[in-house]
Design a protein around this motif. Structure first.
Motif, mmCIF file in Angstrom:
data_model
loop_
_atom_site.group_PDB
_atom_site.id
_atom_site.type_symbol
_atom_site.label_atom_id
_atom_site.label_comp_id
_atom_site.label_asym_id
_atom_site.label_seq_id
_atom_site.Cartn_x
_atom_site.Cartn_y
_atom_site.Cartn_z
ATOM 1 N N THR A 66 0.810 -1.223 0.000
ATOM 2 C CA THR A 66 0.000 0.000 0.000
ATOM 3 C C THR A 66 0.840 1.268 0.000
ATOM 4 O O THR A 66 0.533 2.223 -0.712
ATOM 5 C CB THR A 66 -0.920 -0.007 1.246
ATOM 6 O OG1 THR A 66 -1.550 -1.276 1.308
ATOM 7 C CG2 THR A 66 -1.957 1.067 1.171
ATOM 8 N N ASP A 79 -7.181 -1.692 -3.387
ATOM 9 C CA ASP A 79 -6.401 -2.341 -2.334
ATOM 10 C C ASP A 79 -7.328 -3.125 -1.401
ATOM 11 O O ASP A 79 -8.519 -2.811 -1.308
ATOM 12 C CB ASP A 79 -5.648 -1.256 -1.551
ATOM 13 C CG ASP A 79 -4.451 -1.816 -0.795
ATOM 14 O OD1 ASP A 79 -4.200 -3.025 -0.888
ATOM 15 O OD2 ASP A 79 -3.769 -1.029 -0.108
ATOM 16 N N GLU A 80 -6.760 -4.091 -0.719
ATOM 17 C CA GLU A 80 -7.523 -4.899 0.245
ATOM 18 C C GLU A 80 -8.741 -5.547 -0.417
ATOM 19 O O GLU A 80 -9.816 -5.615 0.191
ATOM 20 C CB GLU A 80 -7.998 -4.035 1.420
ATOM 21 C CG GLU A 80 -6.917 -3.249 2.116
ATOM 22 C CD GLU A 80 -6.022 -4.098 2.980
ATOM 23 O OE1 GLU A 80 -6.517 -5.039 3.601
ATOM 24 O OE2 GLU A 80 -4.820 -3.838 2.992
ATOM 25 N N THR A 131 -5.602 -6.357 8.339
ATOM 26 C CA THR A 131 -4.756 -6.224 7.146
ATOM 27 C C THR A 131 -4.586 -4.777 6.700
ATOM 28 O O THR A 131 -3.623 -4.452 6.039
ATOM 29 C CB THR A 131 -5.325 -7.007 5.935
ATOM 30 O OG1 THR A 131 -6.591 -6.458 5.592
ATOM 31 C CG2 THR A 131 -5.455 -8.466 6.218
ATOM 32 N N SER A 132 -5.541 -3.902 7.038
ATOM 33 C CA SER A 132 -5.515 -2.547 6.469
ATOM 34 C C SER A 132 -4.331 -1.711 6.925
ATOM 35 O O SER A 132 -3.771 -0.967 6.156
ATOM 36 C CB SER A 132 -6.775 -1.784 6.845
ATOM 37 O OG SER A 132 -7.881 -2.388 6.288
HETATM 38 MG MG MG Z 1 -1.880 -2.726 2.631
#
Ligand code: MG
Ligand code: CDP
Length: 728
Positions: free
Chosen positions: A66, A157-158, A374-375
């Motif tokens: 990220t 993302d994610e 996970t973020s």
């Molecule tokens: Mg990430």
């Protein structure tokens, strides 16, 4: 003169000092960035993106996806043609914290080269090249710019989280990508949004190409690079959905994590978590602790309890000092435990604190919702405490009830959580349940689209020109009943016509950044002449609890509420709170600076048991939606003291959620037949009026309704005949 010299000298030293700090920070970041697992494959990743229009990247949490990939792509020239890089996140907190981190790594203030945008807050500028945002926000942008023309790269993302917005976005981006690559060869309509004529996105473009629609300004678009990033190992589902798109795997760095289970089932999760936290603190070696909790309330009570217990601990125990690990710790070590909460509605400066390293000798305990799954990756974690629960949305299509409930995690979530302990070295994970229980958990979580109310999404898709929602190319189709139900409620709200087309009201509703029932309420209120009041109600209803009732001061907080309470219900009560706060603030503002007035307002909130953070959020939302309705040309007038008119307007707006009192004092929801109770936090809890409307349904041991107002049943027949006239 000596004093001058001293002054100059000291200023110069400070200057050098600041520059030195800046360079040292830059060096530190450069070093950290170089050490991330993703750094080893930077060149390869940039090449992969150059060679593939759609790419799936799978990589373990913390590998640097990220924060780094957008920087690599920027450096790799993907913004050269003036396009920008957009990265979507399922959560607001992640969008904010990551943007701030990346801005820092780039040595720029957030909002310039690196920015973020979430609903009701846009921290970007004309200079922004790397933009972090929520998936929901990008969906909204597509309403205004169907080709998402300012983006050269979009990173979803994610994606493994499979939020409803991510799922819809994937389908939409697939279309946009095709349409943009077609535009290179042909002419397309740049004003697609207004040519809403029931065709699907692609059809509309085809029509343009075949010249059926009247020609519009011609424009060519650059192809859109699409990257789907996921933390789960299974890239197949995404790859198949994008026609066999290429998937690459970024190797993470993961140390072994020992997993511990309880011997018997835990009945009180909070207590079990507390015991485990202190067990770790008193018996284990250095390293921070990450505790997964279900929400703000739980986090705040665990935090309070930790501090209570810390105060009871001796500053330092002689007995403990005989243990080898304690003998190495400084005296008074036992109380050196710091707590840091992190959840979505926490103000961002507080969120950023979790990333700061703990001071020497201290242990950090991070109390997080599943945001930390996970973020966001928090460095320094060696211990994870996982009660195995998560707050999730569920939807009962039969009852039409959308609610947030606490459920058990999936195996995949449990594994992600334990993985957080092994980023910086070998770690330990304490699961507060038995091993046999783990075996029974589902493998993965059901995508949100399968378990939530779809009205908002259906409305947005329709506003994008996608009328046939049931046949939209979803990565996983929602249940037909859920789609049909949401179409039915949109029809009752007047957003879609009998032949399932978006009405003019529907178009207006889609432009407002709130739930369909709320956007309808704003439109209805402008006709009733009470939009000024409804804007406040909607803003106050859009935030997490305005009232703050700590367990130890329940009585005091109830008394405080009495001064605002309206016998007509919670909506008018919320209005009273807002007015009182606003009056206090404006009076203060006349004699004080803005800053001081804000500070005094926070104090006023505290004295009145009002959650100042929620109130601030509501005030921000209020000014944003006020701008929205003004732009739309709605009349913002006040009904002054005519509360009857306002309540009639509430009935005309929220008629989908009405309930009638039963002989036993319970309520029967008119639409679904569900039996509910008025929540004890409502001002109508004891009054029990004959007929009510409400905004929220929560399930705990009972089904409760919250945000309730007293209405007259006859109003429903008069104001919502489409639903009530036939029944009578
Ligand atoms: Mg990430
Ligand atoms: O996306 P992914 O999980 O692969 O990793 P990331 O979010 O890019 O994080 C890379 C590294 O940056 C992690 O080791 C984090 O600890 C660190 N980081 C940080 O220290 N502060 C932030 N606000 C964000 C990330």
């Amino acid at each position: 003169m000596p004093s001058m010299a001293a002054n100059n000298f000291s200023r110069n030293t400070q200057y050098h000092q600041a520059k030195g700090d800046f360079l040292a920070r830059k060096q530190k970041y450069e070093q950290q960035r170089k050490n991330l697992p993703i750094a080893a494959v930077e060149r390869r990743l940039v090449e992969e993106v150059r060679n593939n229009d759609t790419l799936i990247i799978v990589g373990e949490t913390g590998s640097g996806k990220t924060t780094q990939l957008p920087q690599y792509l920027f450096k790799g020239g993907f913004c050269r043609d003036g396009g920008i890089i957009g990265i979507t996140q399922p959560r607001r907190v992640a969008a904010i914290t990551v943007a701030k981190r990346v801005a820092e790594e780039c040595g720029v203030p957030v909002g310039q080269k690196v920015g973020y945008a979430i609903r009701f807050e846009d921290v970007t500028s004309g200079e922004t090249k790397i933009k972090y945002m929520t998936d929901g926000l990008l969906l909204r942008e597509a309403l205004l710019d169907p080709y998402l023309s300012k983006y050269s790269v979009i990173i979803v993302d994610e994606a493994h989280e499979r939020t409803i917005h991510t799922d819809v976005l994937l389908g939409l981006l697939k279309n946009v990508q095709k349409a943009r690559s077609k535009s290179i060869n042909g002419v397309v309509n740049t004003d697609l949004n207004n040519s809403n004529n029931g065709h699907t996105f692609e059809e509309r473009i085809d029509n343009q190409n075949t010249g059926i629609l009247k020609p519009c300004q011609a424009k060519k678009y650059n192809p859109l690079k699409l990257i789907i990033m996921s933390a789960s190992l299974d890239a197949r589902v995404f790859s198949e959905y994008f026609g066999g798109a290429r998937a690459v795997h970024v190797q993470g760095r993961q140390f072994p994590v020992d997993i511990f289970y309880t011997h018997k089932p835990e009945t009180d999760c909070i207590d079990a978590a507390l015991i485990t936290i202190f067990q770790i603190h008193l018996e284990e070696g250095p390293g921070d602790v990450l505790v997964f909790l279900t929400g703000q309330e739980e986090i705040e009570s665990v935090e309070r309890l930790i501090h209570e217990r810390l105060r009871q601990l001796p500053e330092c125990s002689r007995k403990l000092l005989t243990f080898p690990i304690f003998s190495s710790l400084p005296l008074n070590c036992l109380r050196k435990l710091l707590t840091f909460p992190i959840f979505s509605s926490l103000p961002s400066e507080k969120q950023m604190k979790v990333f700061m390293p703990s001071p020497a000798g201290y242990r950090k305990v991070i109390l997080a919702t599943n945001i930390a799954e996970t973020s966001v990756t928090i460095p320094g974690i060696r211990y994870v405490v996982d009660p195995g629960l998560v707050k999730a949305r569920t939807y009962d299509p039969k009852m039409g009830v959308d609610s947030l409930i606490i459920v058990t995690t999936s195996k995949a979530q449990a594994l992600q959580r334990s993985g957080r302990a092994g980023r910086d070295g070998p770690g330990k994970c304490y699961r507060l349940y038995q091993e046999s229980f783990f075996e029974k958990l589902p493998d993965s979580t059901l995508p949100e689209i399968k378990r939530c109310d779809l009205s908002n999404v259906v409305l947005q898709l329709k506003a994008l020109g996608i009328d046939d929602v049931i046949n939209f190319d979803f990565i996983e189709k929602p249940d037909r009943t859920a789609v049909v139900n949401s179409l039915w409620s949109l029809y009752l709200l007047g957003a879609v016509t009998e032949d399932n087309k978006l009405s003019d009201v529907g178009h207006q509703m889609a432009r407002l950044p709130v739930d369909p029932v709320y956007s309808k309420a704003l439109i209805v209120a402008s006709q009733f002449g009470c939009l000024k009041e409804m804007l406040i109600c909607v803003a106050m209803l859009s935030v997490e609890s305005i009232f703050y009732a700590p367990r130890e001061k329940l009585e005091e907080s109830r008394n405080a509420l009495k001064s605002f309470a309206s016998p007509e219900g919670d909506h008018l009560t919320l209005l009273n709170v807002y007015h009182a706060a606003d009056e206090f603030f404006q009076k203060n503002r006349m004699v004080n600076s803005e800053e001081k007035a804000e500070k005094n307002l926070r104090k006023w909130c505290k004295d009145n048991f009002i959650n100042s953070r929620s109130l601030k959020h509501a005030r921000d939302i209020h000014s944003q939606i006020l701008r929205n309705v003004e732009q739309m040309g709605l009349r913002v007038t006040s009904c002054e003291d005519d509360m009857l008119l306002l309540r009639r307007c509430l009935a005309a707006s929220f008629f989908l959620k009405a309930a009638m009192k039963q002989p036993d004092g319970a309520y029967r929801v008119t639409l679904s037949g569900l039996i509910v109770q008025i929540h004890p936090s409502s001002v109508l809890f004891r009054a029990k009026p004959e007929c009510i409307i409400f905004n929220e349904l929560v399930h705990t041991n009972h089904s409760y309704v919250r945000n309730v107002s007293r209405i007259d049943y006859l109003w429903l027949i008069e104001l919502a005949p489409q639903l009530y006239a036939a029944q009578d």
